[in-house]
Write an enzyme that holds these catalytic residues in place. Sequence first.
Site, PDB file in Angstrom:
ATOM      1  N   ASN A   1      84.537 -13.360 -35.391  1.00 11.67           N
ATOM      2  CA  ASN A   1      83.822 -14.292 -36.071  1.00 11.67           C
ATOM      3  C   ASN A   1      82.454 -14.499 -35.327  1.00 11.67           C
ATOM      4  OD1 ASN A   1      82.982 -16.787 -36.832  1.00 11.67           O
ATOM      5  ND2 ASN A   1      84.605 -18.167 -35.947  1.00 11.67           N
TER       6      ASN A   1
ATOM      7  N   LYS B   1      80.351 -16.520 -35.739  1.00  9.82           N
ATOM      8  CA  LYS B   1      79.552 -17.755 -35.941  1.00  9.82           C
ATOM      9  C   LYS B   1      78.039 -17.677 -36.007  1.00  9.82           C
ATOM     10  CE  LYS B   1      83.108 -19.107 -32.421  1.00  9.82           C
ATOM     11  NZ  LYS B   1      83.916 -19.795 -31.548  1.00  9.82           N
TER      12      LYS B   1
ATOM     13  N   HIS C   1      88.192 -23.683 -39.165  1.00 10.32           N
ATOM     14  CA  HIS C   1      87.860 -23.394 -37.682  1.00 10.32           C
ATOM     15  C   HIS C   1      87.706 -24.486 -37.168  1.00 10.32           C
ATOM     16  CE1 HIS C   1      86.054 -21.721 -34.199  1.00 10.32           C
ATOM     17  NE2 HIS C   1      86.438 -20.818 -34.587  1.00 10.32           N
TER      18      HIS C   1
ATOM     19  N   GLU D   1      85.607 -25.478 -35.145  1.00  6.44           N
ATOM     20  CA  GLU D   1      84.073 -26.257 -35.067  1.00  6.44           C
ATOM     21  C   GLU D   1      84.094 -26.821 -36.347  1.00  6.44           C
ATOM     22  OE1 GLU D   1      83.331 -22.524 -31.986  1.00  6.44           O
ATOM     23  OE2 GLU D   1      82.508 -22.295 -34.080  1.00  6.44           O
TER      24      GLU D   1
ATOM     25  N   GLU E   1      94.422 -21.099 -32.881  1.00  4.90           N
ATOM     26  CA  GLU E   1      93.332 -21.080 -31.908  1.00  4.90           C
ATOM     27  C   GLU E   1      93.349 -22.474 -31.096  1.00  4.90           C
ATOM     28  OE1 GLU E   1      89.709 -18.738 -32.883  1.00  4.90           O
ATOM     29  OE2 GLU E   1      89.600 -20.404 -34.002  1.00  4.90           O
TER      30      GLU E   1
ATOM     31  N   GLY F   1      85.799 -20.361 -26.350  1.00  4.14           N
ATOM     32  CA  GLY F   1      84.433 -20.387 -25.647  1.00  4.14           C
ATOM     33  C   GLY F   1      84.358 -21.025 -24.305  1.00  4.14           C
TER      34      GLY F   1
ATOM     35  N   SER G   1      88.943 -17.068 -26.493  1.00 10.47           N
ATOM     36  CA  SER G   1      88.491 -16.407 -25.354  1.00 10.47           C
ATOM     37  C   SER G   1      89.223 -14.974 -25.340  1.00 10.47           C
ATOM     38  CB  SER G   1      88.529 -17.144 -24.149  1.00 10.47           C
ATOM     39  OG  SER G   1      87.612 -18.280 -24.090  1.00 10.47           O
TER      40      SER G   1
END
Length: 248
Positions: free
Chosen positions: A11, A13, A95, A97, A165, A171, A211
């Site tokens: 991904n 991003k 996702h 985010e 996730e 991150g 991560s």
Amino acid sequence: MSPRKFFVGGNWKMNGDKKSLGELIHTLNTAKLNPDTEVVCGAPAIYLDFARSKLDAKIGVAAQNCYKVAKGAFTGEISPAMIKDCGVHWVILGHSERRHVFGESDELIGQKVAHALESGLGVIACIGEKLDEREAGITEKVVFAQTKVIADNVKDWSKVVLAYEPVWAIGTGKTASPQQAQEVHDKLRQWVKANVSEDVANSVRIIYGGSVTGATCKELGSQKDVDGFLVGGASLKPEFVEIINARA
């Protein structure tokens, strides 16, 4: 070994430009990749065409989001029809985010999953708990609720990859331990068995994100119910090749 084909998604991003992504694509095209692993790169919408035209045909491309209808007055959105028109066959939906930065609800994500699948795209559907939810001991409750909304909108499971996730690991440099990941993946598979079917539970790929690096991928990838990864930052670096080859 699991009959499920190992799946590694990158991904990207909101990162990269034609120069840096072109270099990354060259690295992937020339690397020796494990042929038993399915690889898909999630490119920013504006680079979907670029990525698909440059990447070797054996590497798939995914959009990072899409809308729930084919066309219309939805400024700034893209549809599965447009994604397919660029020769792209996957989309990442739900996702964290999208959920937590952009406020997408479970209901909207479910509608997007339904429309993307009806349009013939493969869906990488993301689920995962936040740190306060894990600390409150409600990880299962949260991920089961998210999974239910996705499952309610799926007719053909062969086109779906579930990506677990834990939001606290994305991150942050914190990775769920291989045991923590395996525990949630196992519970998710049991949920699918109880609520969808045993066949789907045995065949659906449940991948881990949060991560994932060259250093952590081998042990994570050796877990019985971890069928691959959704990789963020490391997918923009040459070490993505090591992650793709975690089971080689």
